[in-house]
Design an enzyme around this catalytic site. Sequence first.
Site, PDB file in Angstrom:
ATOM      1  N   CYS A  41      17.659  17.369 -21.656  1.00 32.35           N
ATOM      2  CA  CYS A  41      18.965  16.769 -21.458  1.00 32.35           C
ATOM      3  C   CYS A  41      20.121  17.320 -22.299  1.00 32.35           C
ATOM      4  O   CYS A  41      21.062  17.913 -21.765  1.00 32.35           O
ATOM      5  CB  CYS A  41      18.857  15.268 -21.669  1.00 32.35           C
TER       6      CYS A  41
ATOM      7  N   HIS B 244      25.560  12.547 -25.348  1.00 35.45           N
ATOM      8  CA  HIS B 244      24.414  13.387 -25.718  1.00 35.45           C
ATOM      9  C   HIS B 244      24.750  14.638 -26.504  1.00 35.45           C
ATOM     10  O   HIS B 244      23.884  15.479 -26.717  1.00 35.45           O
ATOM     11  CB  HIS B 244      23.648  13.804 -24.456  1.00 35.45           C
TER      12      HIS B 244
ATOM     13  N   ASP C 159      20.258  17.161 -14.927  1.00 36.87           N
ATOM     14  CA  ASP C 159      20.229  17.970 -16.150  1.00 36.87           C
ATOM     15  C   ASP C 159      18.851  18.509 -16.524  1.00 36.87           C
ATOM     16  O   ASP C 159      18.731  19.298 -17.452  1.00 36.87           O
ATOM     17  CB  ASP C 159      20.832  17.196 -17.320  1.00 36.87           C
TER      18      ASP C 159
END
Lengths: 483, 483
Positions: B39, B102, B249
């Site tokens: 990710c 993230h 992703d």
Amino acid sequence: MGWGDLGAFGEPSKETPNLDQMASEGMLFLDFYTANPLCSPSRAALLTGRLPVRNGFYTTNAHARNAYTPQDIVGGIPDSELLLPELLKKAGYTNKIIGKWHLGHRPQFHPLKHGFDEWFGSPNCHFGPFDNRALPNIPVYRDWEMIGRYYEDFKIDLKTGEANLTQIYLQEALDFISKQQASQQPFFLYWAIDATHAPVYASKHFLGTSQRGLYGDAVREIDDSIGKILKHLQKLGISEDTFVFFTSDNGAALISAPKQGGSNGRFLCGKQTTFEGGMREPAIAWWPGHIPAGGVSHQLGNVMDLFTTSLSLAGLQPPSDRQIDGIDLLPAILQGQLIDRPIFYYRGNEMMAVRVGLYKAHYWTWSNSWEEYSKGIDFCPGQNVSGVTTHTQEEHTNLPLLFHLGRDPGEKYPLSFVSIEYQRAMEQISAVVQQHRATMVPGEPQLNVCDKAVMNWSPPGCEKLGKCLKQPESDPKKCFWPH
Amino acid sequence: MGWGDLGAFGEPSKETPNLDQMASEGMLFLDFYTANPLCSPSRAALLTGRLPVRNGFYTTNAHARNAYTPQDIVGGIPDSELLLPELLKKAGYTNKIIGKWHLGHRPQFHPLKHGFDEWFGSPNCHFGPFDNRALPNIPVYRDWEMIGRYYEDFKIDLKTGEANLTQIYLQEALDFISKQQASQQPFFLYWAIDATHAPVYASKHFLGTSQRGLYGDAVREIDDSIGKILKHLQKLGISEDTFVFFTSDNGAALISAPKQGGSNGRFLCGKQTTFEGGMREPAIAWWPGHIPAGGVSHQLGNVMDLFTTSLSLAGLQPPSDRQIDGIDLLPAILQGQLIDRPIFYYRGNEMMAVRVGLYKAHYWTWSNSWEEYSKGIDFCPGQNVSGVTTHTQEEHTNLPLLFHLGRDPGEKYPLSFVSIEYQRAMEQISAVVQQHRATMVPGEPQLNVCDKAVMNWSPPGCEKLGKCLKQPESDPKKCFWPH
């Protein structure tokens, strides 16, 4: 051909625009099955509406073995079986088979003795022999007589993969359709081409055109041919009067992959097995003006349903004097109904598995023997699910291996035997299996005896062509079916 | 989410009518990749247009290890990186991120410091901790300040799988689009929802609606949401002015299958690996009136291309002071061109594989370690390709394992090293790799150091909510990345 070989079913190269369009104009079946993981029994089932274990297309020489109709097979479709074309005749249909018959090649099994009016094609598959010396090459028939043999008169170049067969079969189909349209006669055309069976071939125009290699070339040629057949129906103005169904007789053969093997998508294993990869098939129904365009059906379907559905379309009833396994799919196709029915997965004389709703229970598991596997014969290359893709025949009758095909289409995660879900599902499945077994009367097995003397040495018409070969003495033996 | 999770990509339950329609109105990309099988690095690559090894989203703690941004990560997106929203600002765009950021959760990494104007979502993923006692639960931010935490204020019921998050994120998207349309301002919306990451959830309306179980429920809710977003654009009359791209992703996580895992179709292995299942993604471009409906592209694409393509759409040039790996896909999307470019498959600091045309060469193979595998951590369940899905890191630099992804999308049959095909393909690939390596300047690795003190103990805004937790003493350590 396998479930995953069409773009509409997720083949990554997406090279089947005609079949994809057929699906977008018609109905895609995602849960459609063949009756057997091997060719001849599936075709016998398609034409009789009955499981191979009923119509005789199985063997009892050994337990749970796949059998078919090689050249030395003595058996074939019994006269007692009623084939779809025999029944359609009653409604005035002209019936033609183009391509592979596969229901026996001795005189009594000839397709024109079983309801077909015309035939152009071969009694057996085009794989071997290739030299016509030690053994006869497979003959190609027009109606009652052979007109040549594969590899001699109908070339298949094993080095380049070039062969014109699909084009020849396509032209036969177009001509037959034109003739029927001109004569205003209803017709049943069983377009049962050899491709994509190994040795894989394609005509020159398609060779080298696919991302997928020669197998993809063959798929592209089939796709193109079906596009031409559908366009021909439209051009003749009979597309709204013609029901067309596309499917395959077993999952893609993975043993010949990657150069000669297709795709079963994400399903487990391939041809010869009763895992999903061996028996779930691409399937598309097309009938403009009747089937809603772009439809998708989760109806559990089977090639045997094409028997019953075709009778229904012709206004006929299926025979009432015998068990018919096929159901009429028209309510699913035309009204979007979901008909509750199980799918049985047989290998030879054994019911290996059954699907009820989204649950599939394996009563027996077997990929192939250790002996074969150790020689490199692998029906599940790169796939190995412990306790599932077994190399010994494993019985699970007392505690079947249960899979939920929605959450786990790849049959990798058997449900826990102690779960409530397992118990509830098995209650339902057990009742279905009990009922199935209680009413099962197996037919006389046709695929037990082999004899070199019955091979295609001197098919009718061979004299005119100077192609009769000397038949050896009869020496009947039990056929050997290794898997 | 994996390549095989959408109906348009062959998922057998075919439960994504909205995404399938998006594809039929737009363009389906069949050969589209993420920049990393995990990710955070993929998202950093998407927003910078650069490989993670360049933008710092990798680790050098051990060879070829996947790293991401857990709560104790010290690093994040470096200030020196130019993010897509920073650049779009120059063209007057308002930029919003909804969902998972993230790219680091310490103050300097805040998305509003890197070009976004608005944020609604979380800095890290919603998996663990779940009690906010020993460790802080993940905060949810609105712009600069937290407004609550997962599992406390934003409920996720781990027993039933119920959570309203996707609905909340959907409403945020619809509201933002309405606001931008009303103000006639161009916008960039990065709709980066948590679903379908494990622990998988769906809102009540979708629970139990999928054949595929909870994971399918989550996919259906995403599908439904995207349908609503596209319809909203159409209703507001701005669909022909809005370019929409759907992708994922990383490949579906198979370790959590079947109950929490998705499908990578027929591709090998899943998330965490550099086999096709780990990095090939579903991808759809939609822009009515510009992209021809029903298009299919075999352009080799990558999430990094969304950086360059978006700049191109906004009339901007990509930065010229650094290496940009993304390419402008508009010629492929609008004119159907095929642009020659390689795909690099990295795991941490190592280029594991490269794809050129239909050939993919593995310079390193590794699924995961024997140590992990023996504990039941399996990134390739039911799949085992001898010499390919290795459990030790195997170097093949001198003689890479070569696959033809057209004939063999499942990476099961390496080409013979002595074949002419191997030699010809490797000549071409070697030149590409040599060029890549010669010009590669790795960025400073951001994912090496972990420290409990940097966790989300007291995010800005926690005082108002009474949700500040006591931060422990700093104790920086090398992060441990097991695979």
